[in-house]
Design an enzyme around this catalytic site. Structure first.
Site, PDB file in Angstrom:
ATOM      1  N   HIS A 193      -8.693   0.257   2.022  1.00 40.41           N
ATOM      2  CA  HIS A 193      -8.940   0.799   3.355  1.00 40.41           C
ATOM      3  C   HIS A 193      -9.794   2.043   3.161  1.00 40.41           C
ATOM      4  O   HIS A 193      -9.373   2.979   2.479  1.00 40.41           O
ATOM      5  CB  HIS A 193      -7.642   1.187   4.063  1.00 40.41           C
ATOM      6  CG  HIS A 193      -6.878   0.034   4.603  1.00 40.41           C
ATOM      7  ND1 HIS A 193      -5.608   0.166   5.134  1.00 40.41           N
ATOM      8  CD2 HIS A 193      -7.195  -1.274   4.720  1.00 40.41           C
ATOM      9  CE1 HIS A 193      -5.183  -1.011   5.555  1.00 40.41           C
ATOM     10  NE2 HIS A 193      -6.122  -1.906   5.303  1.00 40.41           N
ATOM     11  N   GLU A 242     -10.370   1.200   8.412  1.00 37.64           N
ATOM     12  CA  GLU A 242      -9.103   1.138   9.127  1.00 37.64           C
ATOM     13  C   GLU A 242      -9.004   2.208  10.212  1.00 37.64           C
ATOM     14  O   GLU A 242      -8.370   3.248  10.042  1.00 37.64           O
ATOM     15  CB  GLU A 242      -7.914   1.278   8.164  1.00 37.64           C
ATOM     16  CG  GLU A 242      -6.589   0.901   8.827  1.00 37.64           C
ATOM     17  CD  GLU A 242      -5.381   1.418   8.070  1.00 37.64           C
ATOM     18  OE1 GLU A 242      -4.298   0.871   8.294  1.00 37.64           O
ATOM     19  OE2 GLU A 242      -5.514   2.375   7.290  1.00 37.64           O
ATOM     20  N   ASP A 289      -5.379   2.717   0.345  1.00 36.13           N
ATOM     21  CA  ASP A 289      -5.899   3.436   1.494  1.00 36.13           C
ATOM     22  C   ASP A 289      -6.302   4.813   0.968  1.00 36.13           C
ATOM     23  O   ASP A 289      -5.486   5.503   0.345  1.00 36.13           O
ATOM     24  CB  ASP A 289      -4.815   3.545   2.561  1.00 36.13           C
ATOM     25  CG  ASP A 289      -5.272   4.249   3.832  1.00 36.13           C
ATOM     26  OD1 ASP A 289      -6.077   5.198   3.732  1.00 36.13           O
ATOM     27  OD2 ASP A 289      -4.811   3.874   4.916  1.00 36.13           O
ATOM     28  N   GLU A 299       0.837  -1.199   0.000  1.00 35.90           N
ATOM     29  CA  GLU A 299       0.000   0.000   0.000  1.00 35.90           C
ATOM     30  C   GLU A 299       0.872   1.250   0.000  1.00 35.90           C
ATOM     31  O   GLU A 299       2.005   1.236   0.479  1.00 35.90           O
ATOM     32  CB  GLU A 299      -0.937   0.028   1.210  1.00 35.90           C
ATOM     33  CG  GLU A 299      -0.259   0.240   2.541  1.00 35.90           C
ATOM     34  CD  GLU A 299      -1.237   0.539   3.669  1.00 35.90           C
ATOM     35  OE1 GLU A 299      -2.086   1.433   3.506  1.00 35.90           O
ATOM     36  OE2 GLU A 299      -1.135  -0.131   4.716  1.00 35.90           O
TER      37      GLU A 299
END
Length: 273
Positions: free
Chosen positions: A207, A247, A181, A148
């Protein structure tokens, strides 16, 4: 879209609370944070994995993702001497092995800060060397490894969609992909949907949280200014059918149950049609 609960915020709680809350709040799966006291890779390897698997079976909550703690405490493969890099590699190989043993679909890693004196060439060479080693190991044991992007507040290595594209193209392994994310692109004024268009089927996991747009803080949906409803509609229209973990990390560590419930309740309202 399957919705998961990240477990980092429960690190001061008993592990059974994680699975009990995920079940009673209606999460589809757990993304298991790999840090002490709950799921540190070496603790799992020495036998603690049985407790985790027993809880998974008791509450019928799958562990879809394993996310080992690294990048600073004490493992960061992007900084320090070769001994420190190799030690980080051995730790992360163990984490990949434990991810597979947990029955996780993915093990997720990132690239920590390389320090202020590292040149762009040095950063790229060290990243490629390390990712090749980890991706080859993931392929050897047939377990999917994802990387990520982090925010620029956290790292100077892999922070954008283009950074992910570069390393994934270089490694070129069926067992190496990317996850998104939503906070890193949002705080950099980068297109979130651009990740989908650039990475295509290499983008395997999400996320999703809210953001203030100016820090790396991960907020409960509705507490920031990210247009989540519209974003999720765009993601669904794109045809993404993977998981989305809410998250929440340490910002809510004092009351993880309250915020885990609030987060998924708000997420459901946002996604109601």
């Amino acid at each position: 879209m399957k919705v998961g609960m990240f477990t980092s915020g429960y690190q001061r709680s008993d592990m059974e609370e994680i699975f009990r809350d995920a079940k009673r709040f209606g999460y589809d799966y757990i993304e298991l944070w790999g840090g002490r006291p709950h799921a540190y890779a070496y603790d799992l390897m020495r036998g603690q994995i049985d407790k985790v698997l027993n809880l998974r079976n008791k509450y019928e909550i799958p562990i879809k993702v394993y996310t080992p703690e690294h990048n600073a405490y004490p493992y960061n493969y992007m900084i320090g001497d070769e001994y420190q890099r190799k030690e980080s590699m051995e730790y992360l190989k163990t984490a990949i092995q434990m991810g597979k043993s947990l029955g996780a679909e993915y093990t997720v890693i990132s690239a920590g800060h390389a320090g202020y004196n590292a040149t762009k060439k040095e950063i790229w060479e060290r990243l490629c060397k390390s990712m090749r080693e980890l991706a080859d190991y993931a392929q050897e044991i047939e377990h999917m490894l994802l990387i990520e992007a982090l925010t620029p507040f956290e790292s100077n290595v892999c922070t954008t969609a283009n950074d992910l594209c570069d390393i994934i193209k270089y490694i070129d392994s069926p067992y190496f992909g990317a996850m998104l994310d939503v906070v890193p692109p949002y705080v950099q004024h980068e297109s979130i949907m651009g990740y989908f268009h650039k990475l295509g089927n290499k983008l395997k996991h999400l996320h999703i949280v809210d953001s203030d747009g100016k820090s790396d803080t991960h907020l409960v949906p509705g507490d920031g200014n990210l247009p989540l409803k519209e974003l999720i509609e765009e993601i669904q229209a794109y045809g993404y059918d993977g998981g989305a973990t809410i998250e929440l990390v340490t910002a809510y560590i004092n009351e993880p149950s309250l915020y885990a419930r609030q987060a998924i309740d708000r997420f459901r309202k946002i996604t109601e049609r």
